[in-house]
Design an enzyme around this catalytic site. Structure first.
Site, PDB file in Angstrom:
ATOM      1  N   ASP A 228      -7.459   0.630   9.865  1.00  0.00           N
ATOM      2  CA  ASP A 228      -7.977  -0.692   9.498  1.00  0.00           C
ATOM      3  C   ASP A 228      -9.309  -0.973  10.205  1.00  0.00           C
ATOM      4  OD1 ASP A 228      -7.063  -1.370  12.158  1.00  0.00           O
ATOM      5  OD2 ASP A 228      -5.050  -1.389  11.276  1.00  0.00           O
TER       6      ASP A 228
ATOM      7  N   ASN B  88      -2.798  -2.302  13.975  1.00  0.00           N
ATOM      8  CA  ASN B  88      -1.673  -3.260  13.937  1.00  0.00           C
ATOM      9  C   ASN B  88      -0.335  -2.580  13.662  1.00  0.00           C
ATOM     10  OD1 ASN B  88      -2.197  -2.560  11.333  1.00  0.00           O
ATOM     11  ND2 ASN B  88      -1.884  -4.605  10.491  1.00  0.00           N
TER      12      ASN B  88
ATOM     13  N   ASP C 190     -19.363   1.453   0.573  1.00  0.00           N
ATOM     14  CA  ASP C 190     -19.148   2.272  -0.612  1.00  0.00           C
ATOM     15  C   ASP C 190     -19.206   1.338  -1.818  1.00  0.00           C
ATOM     16  OD1 ASP C 190     -18.201   4.331  -2.361  1.00  0.00           O
ATOM     17  OD2 ASP C 190     -17.180   5.231  -0.644  1.00  0.00           O
TER      18      ASP C 190
ATOM     19  N   ASP D  34       0.927  -0.436  11.364  1.00  0.00           N
ATOM     20  CA  ASP D  34       1.615  -0.339  10.070  1.00  0.00           C
ATOM     21  C   ASP D  34       1.416   1.068   9.484  1.00  0.00           C
ATOM     22  OD1 ASP D  34      -1.021  -0.392   9.359  1.00  0.00           O
ATOM     23  OD2 ASP D  34      -0.856  -2.024   7.902  1.00  0.00           O
TER      24      ASP D  34
ATOM     25  N   ASP E 262      -5.401   3.095  13.289  1.00  0.00           N
ATOM     26  CA  ASP E 262      -4.534   1.957  12.976  1.00  0.00           C
ATOM     27  C   ASP E 262      -4.482   1.033  14.199  1.00  0.00           C
ATOM     28  OD1 ASP E 262      -2.579   0.284  12.009  1.00  0.00           O
ATOM     29  OD2 ASP E 262      -0.923   1.687  12.369  1.00  0.00           O
TER      30      ASP E 262
ATOM     31  N   ASP F 146     -13.089  13.879  -0.519  1.00  0.00           N
ATOM     32  CA  ASP F 146     -12.707  14.508  -1.788  1.00  0.00           C
ATOM     33  C   ASP F 146     -12.560  16.017  -1.659  1.00  0.00           C
ATOM     34  OD1 ASP F 146     -12.720  12.122  -3.209  1.00  0.00           O
ATOM     35  OD2 ASP F 146     -14.855  12.294  -3.701  1.00  0.00           O
TER      36      ASP F 146
END
Ligand code: NOJ
Ligand code: CA
Length: 562
Positions: A28, A22, A97, A24, A20, A328
Site C-alpha cells: 500500500d 496495515n 501510471d 492485510d 504492506d 509484465d
C-alpha cells in the site's frame, strides 16, 4: 541540463507487492512512504508506481473504475499527497501510471450505458452491431478469446483489446478525449511529475473493423495493425501531447511496442509525442509472437543483435527507456540465462549490459536484489488473468497440462509480482500476514537488509552503477551509441561517445573466457568491473587486461581524457 530526466534513473514499484503497512497481505501507499529512505539510499531520481486508482482488480489495477481517486486497498488521496510531499523532500519524483486505452467495465461511464440506452457515454466506448448472431468480427483479444463482448441481451457488442472487464475507450470521440486531458491535468495540479502511459499505441482502431483470416484453432485472428500503431494514430498522440502533457513539458514514458524505425522520430524525436519509449526489442525475444508457451532460445549474440539494432535506430532521434524487468515480465536471470549459470557474476553482467545503454534506465523492484522466478507448484497459485489465458491457449495448441504449466510458470507475470524481499523476517518483512502471492523461498539470502551490508552484493553493484550514471552529467542518457563488431560473436561490446568523452562496455555473457582486441588499450581505464567492483583497487582506475575476459565478466571502461 534543461530537464530532470536528462540524468535520471527511474525505479518501478508494483504497489501490491512492495510493502504492506496495515497487515492485510497487500502492499500500500503507506508501505511506500515507509520505504522512501531505502529508495533514497539507492540513489534513484523517480518512482513509477503501477496503477493505484480504484479498480475491481481484474487486471490488478489496469482496469480503472475511477480515474481521480485512490483504491482503498492502497490508501487514500491524503496518503497519496503525503507520499508526494515526502518523496519530493527526498528529491524523488513521482510518475503515475496512466491507462488511457481502456477503463474498467465498473467505471460509471460504462455502467451508465448498461442501464441507459440514451446514455451520454455511449460514444465513449467502441460499440458495434453483431453479425450473424455473433461478434462484429473475428478479432482476438490480447488476453485470449474474442475481442468483443455482448452488451446485456442485445445485438450490440463492445470492443476490448485486453480482458472483457477492460472496455476500450473510443478515441474517435472528442468529448472522451477532453475528459481524459482534464483528468491528466488534475494529477499534474496535485503535483505528480510525469506519467508512464499504458498500451498507448492501441488507441486507434481501423474504423472498417475488417474480418481477418483466422490464425489459430479458435478461428480468430490477431488484428495487428488494425489496432496496433494503426494508420492515423499520430493525430491522437499529437493532441494528447499538446493538450494533456503541456506540449511535452511533462515527462512521459510510453509503453509503445512495435514502433517501426521510420516512426521513431515522430514518437520521441525533438518534437515527438513522448519523452521516451520502452524498448521491447529484447525483453520479449524469448517467446514467439507473444505466446509464453512457445519459447525461443536466446544466445548472447542474438541478444546483442537485438539491442544494437534498436539502439542504433534510436540514435539521434530521441531517448530510449532501457529496462530488464517489469511487472509484465518474468525475472531477467531466468529469461536470459541458463539455470546453471545464474549467480552474482551473470546477474551483474546482465545489469551492466543494459544500464549504460542510451536513454533513461528503469529498474524494477527486486531486480536490484537479483530476485529470480518463483518455484510454482500448481496453476492455482497464480493471480493473473494473462497467466490463465496463456495456460488455456497452450492447452488449445495441444500441449499436455504438465508441459503447459511448466512453460507458463517460467514466463508468468507473477514471477515479478511476488512480494519484495526486505529482510530475513517473517514473509521477508513484506507483511506480518500471508501475502497475496507467495514469498520467494530464497529470501533468507536475497533481501535488502542482508545485501545492503554485504559489500559485494548485487544491490551494491546497482548502487555503484547508479552513482556512475548520476555523476555523468547526463552523458549516459544522451551520448551516441555504437555497437562494436567482435571476433567472439558472443561478446557484447559497445561504445558511448560524445564530442569529448568515450566509454566502452564489454559484457561476456557466457560461461567461457573471451578476449577483445583493443589496439590502444593503454588509453583506457577501468571504471567498473563486476569481478572486483567492491575493492578500492578497481575504482583506482587500472588499465584493463582485455586478452583474458573471464566467464560472465563485464567491464565499463573510459577513454582517458587528453
Ligand atoms: C500493459 C500493462 O503493463 C499490463 O500489466 C496490462 O495488463 C495491460 N497493459 C493492459 O492494461
Ligand atoms: Ca496493505
Amino acid at each position: 541540463m534543461n530537464n530532470w530526466w536528462e540524468n535520471a534513473v527511474i525505479y518501478q514499484i508494483y504497489p501490491r507487492s512492495f510493502q504492506d503497512s496495515n497487515q492485510d497481505g497487500i502492499g500500500d501507499l503507506r508501505g511506500i512512504i515507509n520505504r522512501l529512505d531505502y529508495l533514497a539510499t539507492l540513489g534513484i531520481d523517480a518512482i513509477w508506481i503501477s496503477p493505484i486508482y480504484p479498480s475491481p482488480m481484474v487486471d490488478n489495477g489496469y482496469d480503472i473504475s475511477d480515474y481521480k481517486d485512490i483504491d482503498p486497498i492502497f490508501g487514500t488521496l491524503a496518503d497519496f499527497k503525503e507520499l508526494l510531499a515526502k518523496a519530493h523532500k527526498l528529491n524523488i519524483k513521482i510518475i503515475m501510471d496512466l491507462v488511457l486505452n481502456h477503463c474498467s467495465t465498473e467505471h460509471e461511464w460504462f455502467q451508465d450505458i448498461l442501464k441507459n440506452p440514451d446514455s451520454p457515454y455511449k460514444d465513449y466506448f467502441i460499440i458495434k452491431e453483431g453479425k450473424n448472431g455473433g461478434a462484429p468480427n473475428n478479432w482476438r483479444s490480447n488476453f485470449g478469446g474474442s475481442a468483443w463482448e455482448r452488451i446485456n441481451d442485445s445485438n450490440k457488442f463492445y470492443l476490448h483489446v485486453f480482458s472483457k472487464e477492460q472496455a476500450d475507450l473510443n478515441w474517435e470521440n472528442p468529448n472522451l478525449r477532453r475528459e481524459l486531458y482534464e483528468m491528466i491535468h488534475w494529477w499534474i495540479n496535485l503535483g505528480v511529475d510525469g506519467f508512464r502511459i499504458d498500451a498507448i499505441n492501441f488507441i486507434k482502431k481501423n474504423q472498417d473493423f475488417p474480418n481477418l483470416s483466422p490464425d489459430g484453432p479458435d478461428g480468430l485472428a490477431d488484428p495487428q495493425s488494425n489496432w496496433l500503431n494503426a494508420e492515423g494514430i499520430g493525430d491522437f498522440l499529437q493532441e494528447l501531447k499538446v493538450e494533456g502533457f503541456e506540449n511535452g513539458k511533462i515527462f512521459t514514458v510510453a509503453e509503445a511496442n512495435n514502433v517501426r524505425p521510420d516512426q521513431i522520430e515522430d514518437f520521441i524525436g525533438e518534437n515527438g509525442y513522448f519523452t521516451c519509449i520502452f524498448d521491447f526489442s529484447y525483453t520479449d525475444m524469448d517467446i514467439k509472437a507473444g505466446d509464453w508457451f512457445r519459447p525461443v532460445r536466446i544466445s548472447p549474440m542474438k541478444l546483442k543483435n537485438n539491442i544494437f539494432s534498436s539502439q542504433e535506430n534510436i540514435n539521434g532521434h530521441g531517448l530510449a527507456a532501457p529496462y530488464l524487468e517489469n511487472h509484465d515480465q518474468n525475472r531477467s536471470p531466468n529469461k536470459f540465462l541458463e539455470t546453471k549459470d545464474i549467480n552474482f557474476q551473470s546477474k551483474s553482467s546482465l545489469a551492466l549490459m543494459y544500464f549504460f545503454l542510451q536513454g533513461v534506465p528503469f529498474i524494477y523492484q527486486g531486480q536490484e536484489l537479483g530476485m529470480t522466478n518463483y518455484p510454482w507448484a500448481s496453476i492455482e497459485q497464480f493471480n493473473d488473468v494473462s497467466t490463465y489465458d496463456q495456460f488455456a491457449r497452450a492447452l488449445s495448441f495441444g500441449l499436455d497440462e504438465d508441459e503447459a504449466f511448466k512453460r507458463v510458470s517460467k514466463r508468468s507475470r507473477d514471477n515479478a509480482r511476488i512480494p519484495m524481499l526486505w529482510s530475513k523476517a517473517l514473509n521477508a518483512g513484506f507483511s506480518e500476514v500471508e501475502p497475496w502471492l507467495p514469498v520467494h523461498p530464497d529470501y533468507k539470502k536475497i533481501n535488502v537488509e542482508s545485501e545492503i551490508k554485504q559489500t559485494n552484493s548485487l544491490l551494491n553493484f546497482y548502487r555503484k552503477m547508479i552513482e556512475i550514471r548520476k555523476n555523468s552529467a547526463g552523458f549516459f542518457t544522451k551520448a551516441k551509441f555504437k555497437g562494436i563488431k567482435t571476433h567472439d560473436e558472443n561478446l557484447i561490446a559497445y561504445k558511448r561517445q560524445d564530442e569529448d568523452k568515450e566509454y566502452l562496455v564489454l559484457v561476456n555473457l557466457q560461461d567461457k573466457t573471451s578476449s577483445f582486441d583493443l589496439l590502444n588499450q593503454e588509453e583506457y581505464i577501468e571504471i567498473l568491473n563486476n569481478y572486483n567492483f567492491y575493492s578500492n583497487e578497481a575504482t583506482e582506475h587500472k588499465v584493463p587486461d582485455l586478452k583474458n575476459i573471464k566467464p560472465f565478466e563485464s567491464i565499463l571502461l573510459k577513454k582517458k581524457e587528453i
